[in-house]
Write a protein that holds these residues in place. Structure first.
Motif, PDB file in Angstrom:
ATOM      1  N   GLY A 256     -35.001 -30.098   0.839  1.00 14.00           N
ATOM      2  CA  GLY A 256     -35.717 -30.185   2.225  1.00 14.00           C
ATOM      3  C   GLY A 256     -35.516 -29.098   3.025  1.00 14.00           C
ATOM      4  O   GLY A 256     -35.682 -27.849   2.623  1.00 14.00           O
ATOM      5  N   PRO A 257     -35.248 -29.381   4.345  1.00 12.93           N
ATOM      6  CA  PRO A 257     -35.242 -28.512   5.474  1.00 12.93           C
ATOM      7  C   PRO A 257     -34.073 -27.379   4.894  1.00 12.93           C
ATOM      8  O   PRO A 257     -34.125 -26.043   5.510  1.00 12.93           O
ATOM      9  CB  PRO A 257     -34.774 -29.059   6.496  1.00 12.93           C
ATOM     10  CG  PRO A 257     -34.995 -30.598   6.551  1.00 12.93           C
ATOM     11  CD  PRO A 257     -35.146 -30.896   4.934  1.00 12.93           C
ATOM     12  N   ALA A 258     -32.992 -27.474   4.262  1.00  8.63           N
ATOM     13  CA  ALA A 258     -31.908 -26.979   3.802  1.00  8.63           C
ATOM     14  C   ALA A 258     -32.031 -26.105   2.695  1.00  8.63           C
ATOM     15  O   ALA A 258     -31.253 -25.351   2.136  1.00  8.63           O
ATOM     16  CB  ALA A 258     -30.704 -27.744   3.788  1.00  8.63           C
ATOM     17  N   LYS A 259     -33.242 -25.959   2.052  1.00  4.39           N
ATOM     18  CA  LYS A 259     -33.610 -25.354   0.877  1.00  4.39           C
ATOM     19  C   LYS A 259     -33.272 -23.769   1.012  1.00  4.39           C
ATOM     20  O   LYS A 259     -33.142 -23.060  -0.132  1.00  4.39           O
ATOM     21  CB  LYS A 259     -35.025 -25.505   0.526  1.00  4.39           C
ATOM     22  CG  LYS A 259     -36.039 -24.922   1.419  1.00  4.39           C
ATOM     23  CD  LYS A 259     -37.580 -25.057   0.982  1.00  4.39           C
ATOM     24  CE  LYS A 259     -38.616 -24.698   1.847  1.00  4.39           C
ATOM     25  NZ  LYS A 259     -39.722 -25.020   1.584  1.00  4.39           N
ATOM     26  N   ALA A 260     -33.312 -23.193   2.371  1.00  3.78           N
ATOM     27  CA  ALA A 260     -33.058 -21.658   2.400  1.00  3.78           C
ATOM     28  C   ALA A 260     -31.567 -21.388   2.040  1.00  3.78           C
ATOM     29  O   ALA A 260     -31.331 -20.435   1.902  1.00  3.78           O
ATOM     30  CB  ALA A 260     -33.467 -21.191   3.630  1.00  3.78           C
TER      31      ALA A 260
ATOM     32  N   PHE B 252     -41.625 -35.827   9.049  1.00  3.58           N
ATOM     33  CA  PHE B 252     -41.605 -37.183  10.171  1.00  3.58           C
ATOM     34  C   PHE B 252     -41.017 -38.084   9.586  1.00  3.58           C
ATOM     35  O   PHE B 252     -40.170 -38.859  10.033  1.00  3.58           O
ATOM     36  CB  PHE B 252     -43.095 -37.321  10.452  1.00  3.58           C
ATOM     37  CG  PHE B 252     -43.692 -36.568  11.560  1.00  3.58           C
ATOM     38  CD1 PHE B 252     -43.046 -36.387  12.730  1.00  3.58           C
ATOM     39  CD2 PHE B 252     -44.910 -35.570  11.066  1.00  3.58           C
ATOM     40  CE1 PHE B 252     -43.795 -35.486  13.732  1.00  3.58           C
ATOM     41  CE2 PHE B 252     -45.515 -34.921  12.008  1.00  3.58           C
ATOM     42  CZ  PHE B 252     -45.084 -34.829  13.386  1.00  3.58           C
ATOM     43  N   ALA B 253     -40.971 -38.348   8.065  1.00  2.00           N
ATOM     44  CA  ALA B 253     -40.411 -39.279   7.437  1.00  2.00           C
ATOM     45  C   ALA B 253     -38.683 -39.393   7.356  1.00  2.00           C
ATOM     46  O   ALA B 253     -37.984 -40.237   7.753  1.00  2.00           O
ATOM     47  CB  ALA B 253     -40.685 -39.437   5.865  1.00  2.00           C
ATOM     48  N   ARG B 254     -38.353 -37.861   7.473  1.00  2.00           N
ATOM     49  CA  ARG B 254     -36.903 -37.759   7.413  1.00  2.00           C
ATOM     50  C   ARG B 254     -36.342 -38.164   8.905  1.00  2.00           C
ATOM     51  O   ARG B 254     -35.253 -38.744   9.192  1.00  2.00           O
ATOM     52  CB  ARG B 254     -36.739 -36.301   7.241  1.00  2.00           C
ATOM     53  CG  ARG B 254     -35.045 -35.954   7.123  1.00  2.00           C
ATOM     54  CD  ARG B 254     -34.804 -34.588   6.607  1.00  2.00           C
ATOM     55  NE  ARG B 254     -35.300 -34.183   5.448  1.00  2.00           N
ATOM     56  CZ  ARG B 254     -34.726 -33.964   4.456  1.00  2.00           C
ATOM     57  NH1 ARG B 254     -33.475 -34.513   4.331  1.00  2.00           N
ATOM     58  NH2 ARG B 254     -35.260 -33.759   3.084  1.00  2.00           N
ATOM     59  N   VAL B 255     -37.142 -37.702   9.973  1.00  4.19           N
ATOM     60  CA  VAL B 255     -36.719 -38.198  11.385  1.00  4.19           C
ATOM     61  C   VAL B 255     -36.710 -39.342  11.397  1.00  4.19           C
ATOM     62  O   VAL B 255     -35.883 -39.949  12.194  1.00  4.19           O
ATOM     63  CB  VAL B 255     -37.956 -37.601  12.343  1.00  4.19           C
ATOM     64  CG1 VAL B 255     -37.534 -37.962  13.746  1.00  4.19           C
ATOM     65  CG2 VAL B 255     -37.774 -35.584  12.221  1.00  4.19           C
ATOM     66  N   VAL B 256     -37.757 -40.049  10.974  1.00  7.03           N
ATOM     67  CA  VAL B 256     -37.721 -41.730  11.063  1.00  7.03           C
ATOM     68  C   VAL B 256     -36.348 -42.542  10.385  1.00  7.03           C
ATOM     69  O   VAL B 256     -36.034 -43.167  11.062  1.00  7.03           O
ATOM     70  CB  VAL B 256     -39.103 -42.217  10.598  1.00  7.03           C
ATOM     71  CG1 VAL B 256     -38.925 -44.015  10.618  1.00  7.03           C
ATOM     72  CG2 VAL B 256     -40.350 -42.004  11.390  1.00  7.03           C
TER      73      VAL B 256
ATOM     74  N   ASN C  32     -16.175 -32.211  -8.429  1.00  9.33           N
ATOM     75  CA  ASN C  32     -16.324 -33.541  -7.913  1.00  9.33           C
ATOM     76  C   ASN C  32     -16.811 -33.869  -6.417  1.00  9.33           C
ATOM     77  O   ASN C  32     -16.784 -34.920  -6.068  1.00  9.33           O
ATOM     78  CB  ASN C  32     -14.851 -34.175  -8.222  1.00  9.33           C
ATOM     79  CG  ASN C  32     -13.962 -33.744  -7.350  1.00  9.33           C
ATOM     80  OD1 ASN C  32     -13.994 -32.983  -6.653  1.00  9.33           O
ATOM     81  ND2 ASN C  32     -12.611 -34.670  -7.492  1.00  9.33           N
ATOM     82  N   ALA C  33     -16.960 -32.619  -5.756  1.00  9.75           N
ATOM     83  CA  ALA C  33     -17.389 -32.893  -4.443  1.00  9.75           C
ATOM     84  C   ALA C  33     -18.937 -32.804  -4.201  1.00  9.75           C
ATOM     85  O   ALA C  33     -19.667 -31.983  -5.090  1.00  9.75           O
ATOM     86  CB  ALA C  33     -16.810 -31.627  -3.652  1.00  9.75           C
ATOM     87  N   VAL C  34     -19.366 -33.497  -3.193  1.00  8.47           N
ATOM     88  CA  VAL C  34     -20.899 -33.584  -3.041  1.00  8.47           C
ATOM     89  C   VAL C  34     -21.024 -33.030  -1.517  1.00  8.47           C
ATOM     90  O   VAL C  34     -20.584 -33.757  -0.601  1.00  8.47           O
ATOM     91  CB  VAL C  34     -21.625 -34.855  -3.050  1.00  8.47           C
ATOM     92  CG1 VAL C  34     -23.000 -35.028  -2.818  1.00  8.47           C
ATOM     93  CG2 VAL C  34     -21.509 -35.444  -4.735  1.00  8.47           C
ATOM     94  N   LEU C  35     -22.093 -32.427  -1.357  1.00  4.08           N
ATOM     95  CA  LEU C  35     -22.452 -31.778  -0.031  1.00  4.08           C
ATOM     96  C   LEU C  35     -24.055 -32.073   0.236  1.00  4.08           C
ATOM     97  O   LEU C  35     -24.777 -31.701  -0.575  1.00  4.08           O
ATOM     98  CB  LEU C  35     -22.098 -30.150   0.004  1.00  4.08           C
ATOM     99  CG  LEU C  35     -22.362 -29.493   1.364  1.00  4.08           C
ATOM    100  CD1 LEU C  35     -21.432 -29.860   2.384  1.00  4.08           C
ATOM    101  CD2 LEU C  35     -22.237 -28.041   1.056  1.00  4.08           C
ATOM    102  N   ALA C  36     -24.229 -32.574   1.053  1.00  7.25           N
ATOM    103  CA  ALA C  36     -25.550 -33.230   1.490  1.00  7.25           C
ATOM    104  C   ALA C  36     -26.017 -33.200   2.967  1.00  7.25           C
ATOM    105  O   ALA C  36     -24.810 -33.182   3.859  1.00  7.25           O
ATOM    106  CB  ALA C  36     -25.793 -34.610   0.993  1.00  7.25           C
ATOM    107  N   LEU C  37     -27.113 -32.952   3.369  1.00  6.43           N
ATOM    108  CA  LEU C  37     -27.652 -32.946   4.581  1.00  6.43           C
ATOM    109  C   LEU C  37     -27.547 -34.259   5.174  1.00  6.43           C
ATOM    110  O   LEU C  37     -27.801 -35.193   4.496  1.00  6.43           O
ATOM    111  CB  LEU C  37     -29.193 -32.430   4.724  1.00  6.43           C
ATOM    112  CG  LEU C  37     -29.951 -32.415   6.117  1.00  6.43           C
ATOM    113  CD1 LEU C  37     -29.168 -31.637   7.077  1.00  6.43           C
ATOM    114  CD2 LEU C  37     -31.122 -32.115   5.873  1.00  6.43           C
ATOM    115  N   SER C  38     -27.062 -34.508   6.385  1.00  5.50           N
ATOM    116  CA  SER C  38     -26.919 -35.750   6.911  1.00  5.50           C
ATOM    117  C   SER C  38     -28.262 -36.552   6.993  1.00  5.50           C
ATOM    118  O   SER C  38     -29.196 -35.864   7.331  1.00  5.50           O
ATOM    119  CB  SER C  38     -26.407 -35.688   8.393  1.00  5.50           C
ATOM    120  OG  SER C  38     -26.357 -36.954   9.135  1.00  5.50           O
ATOM    121  N   ASP C  39     -28.222 -37.896   6.848  1.00 11.16           N
ATOM    122  CA  ASP C  39     -29.485 -38.735   7.154  1.00 11.16           C
ATOM    123  C   ASP C  39     -29.082 -39.613   8.407  1.00 11.16           C
ATOM    124  O   ASP C  39     -29.856 -40.550   8.547  1.00 11.16           O
ATOM    125  CB  ASP C  39     -29.673 -39.278   5.792  1.00 11.16           C
ATOM    126  CG  ASP C  39     -28.805 -40.519   5.363  1.00 11.16           C
ATOM    127  OD1 ASP C  39     -27.793 -40.690   6.277  1.00 11.16           O
ATOM    128  OD2 ASP C  39     -28.935 -41.106   4.549  1.00 11.16           O
TER     129      ASP C  39
END
Length: 501
Positions: free
Chosen positions: A316-320, A469-473, A345-352
């Motif tokens: 998403g927004p972090a694709k760069a 907008f869906a991610r912001v919601v 075994n580590a997972v790094l993800a954008l906060s939701d």
């Protein structure tokens, strides 16, 4: 199309302080003859001298000719009696922020000026409707809210009260534009656009500080460097003055009948009670003075670069981040997945919007590390991360190493919902969206106001569209579920935008 006031229209500015003299400067440079009025001749003289100083500075920078400087000064006419300005077609008051005093002044102006003269107020918080109510011609009254310093700040809020003639508001809009400003239309509601929509910038930072997630210096650096706001919220509050900033928050909160969205902070109240008002008192969140050391943000120590990163799904927004890692020589493998990075075994993800610990439990991913929103992941120099309580130290170090390999300074926050930049941006967007829902301003004017009045890097609604907008919601819904507070209620406008995509 409504036209600006002709240059033959004489402008009366009441109040020769920094704000009034700045407005007089703007009108005179645009070509109007300006009456500068104050109750004392000394104040008028100081105001005119301030205008001359600013003009001389422009001459020294080759931004204004000597001839234009002299002509502008000649158009500023000092007056100490309102009857000396009886031919003014526009009056702009910039006096004390007291409704009764402004009402009394406008009654005087109604009697002294032509019947079709526009009466404008530079108030930042008082009701235009209430100000105009006692007058015989309330339709002639509108807000013309400049930002300080008026000659340099682009934004002007054109504020219409309940009785304001739309043609008056349109004329002021066209006039402000002709003066080289960026005007926006607003309805007379508490805080207008900027002072209302900006409240979450302070409120969310104070909330995160209250949860002991990080130091003020770290949070300031993350919002300044990672989200590209011109100043961090704590240094900005110190500059404004906590007495002033707290009073504005209290004013908006009270004016909206205790709406939880605007609840003032106990942390800031304590600073005010202690007299720690910021720069002007020598102490706020930071200490000031020659001997004061500037606190530095907390940054995690550098970890060895990862040997491989697996990208699962779309970021998403972090694709760069992906080309940034590849440019750093990190092998990247792409797989199907839920939009995250896997390093061993580590997972790094954008906060939701959920805390990492809660999300890790729900998704059965114990070694989860969340990273924050950035204005531009391709260039951001700094990011925040938060680790789930279940996450091992080795997994955390591995996740951090990915961001560091991309050249990013990483600061750890305690596991707070939405980190700092993400929750701040979505709440700014939420407040801007409510202003649109309630007819305070258009979406375009909300964005223009926040970019030009506060120098935000992007208008909050345009930013929400960029994030999705869906991610912001989703983030707002998760914040609301986590805190269980009315403060995080979702604006109908945002929900509608998300559904329309």
């Amino acid at each position: 199309m409504t036209q600006a006031l002709p240059l033959s229209t004489r402008v009366l500015v009441i109040g020769a302080g920094a704000m009034g003299s700045g407005i007089a400067h703007v009108a005179a440079r645009a070509g109007h003859t300006v009456y500068l009025y104050d109750m004392s001749a000394e104040a008028v003289a100081r105001g005119r001298a301030g205008i001359e100083k600013d003009l001389r500075f422009l001459v020294s920078k080759a931004k204004l000719s000597e001839a234009d400087c002299a002509a502008t000064l000649e158009r500023v006419l000092p007056v100490t009696n309102l009857t000396d300005a009886r031919d003014a077609g526009l009056a702009i008051e910039a006096i004390v922020e007291r409704l009764d005093v402004k009402q009394a002044l406008f009654k005087q102006l109604e009697e002294a000026l032509p019947a079709d003269a526009i009466l404008a107020t530079n108030t930042s918080s008082l009701s235009i409707t209430a100000m105009a109510a006692p007058l015989a011609r309330p339709q002639n009254v509108a807000g013309l809210h400049f930002f300080n310093p008026a000659p340099r700040m682009a934004l002007v809020e054109i504020v219409a009260g309940l009785a304001t003639d739309p043609a008056i508001a349109d004329t002021l809009y066209a006039t402000a534009k002709a003066w080289g400003k960026v005007p926006v239309h607003a309805k007379s509601t508490p805080g207008f656009i900027v002072n209302r929509v900006a409240r979450p910038y302070y409120a969310e930072a104070l909330r995160v500080l209250g949860e002991q997630a990080a130091s003020p210096a770290t949070l300031d650096a993350l919002l300044r460097d990672g989200a590209r706001f011109p100043m961090g919220p704590f240094e900005l509050m110190d500059m404004i003055g906590h007495d002033v900033n707290f009073a504005v928050t209290r004013s908006v909160y009270d004016a909206y009948f205790g709406d939880k969205r605007f609840t003032p902070s106990l942390i800031q109240q304590d600073l005010v009670l202690a007299g720690r008002l910021g720069r002007k008192s020598g102490q706020g969140f930071y200490a000031y003075g020659d001997a004061a050391a500037k606190p530095q943000p907390d940054v995690l120590p550098t970890q060895p670069a990862p040997t491989e990163v697996i990208v699962e799904g779309e970021l998403g927004p972090a694709k760069a981040l992906i080309p940034r890692l590849e440019a750093a020589g990190i092998p990247v493998e792409r797989q199907y997945g839920d939009g995250q990075l896997r390093i061993g075994n580590a997972v790094l993800a954008l906060s939701d919007g959920r805390p990492a610990t809660i999300r890790a439990a729900a998704e059965e991913t114990p070694n989860l590390v969340l990273f924050d929103l950035a204005f531009d992941y391709a260039t951001t120099p700094r990011l925040a991360v938060a680790k789930a309580d279940q996450c091992s130290d080795d997994a955390f170090d591995a996740a951090v190493s990915v961001l560091q390999a991309a050249g990013i300074a990483v600061s750890q926050l305690d596991d707070v919902a939405g980190l700092i930049a993400l929750r701040t941006v979505v709440m700014l967007a939420n407040e801007g969206a409510d202003a649109v829902t309630q007819g305070v301003a258009s979406a375009a004017d909300v964005d223009a106001a926040m970019q030009n009045g506060t120098n935000y890097p992007k208008g909050p609604l345009a930013w929400a569209q960029h994030i999705g907008f869906a991610r912001v919601v989703l983030v707002l819904e998760n914040l609301g579920a986590h805190y269980g507070e009315e403060r995080y209620r979702l604006s109908p406008w945002l929900r509608r935008q998300a559904a329309a995509v």
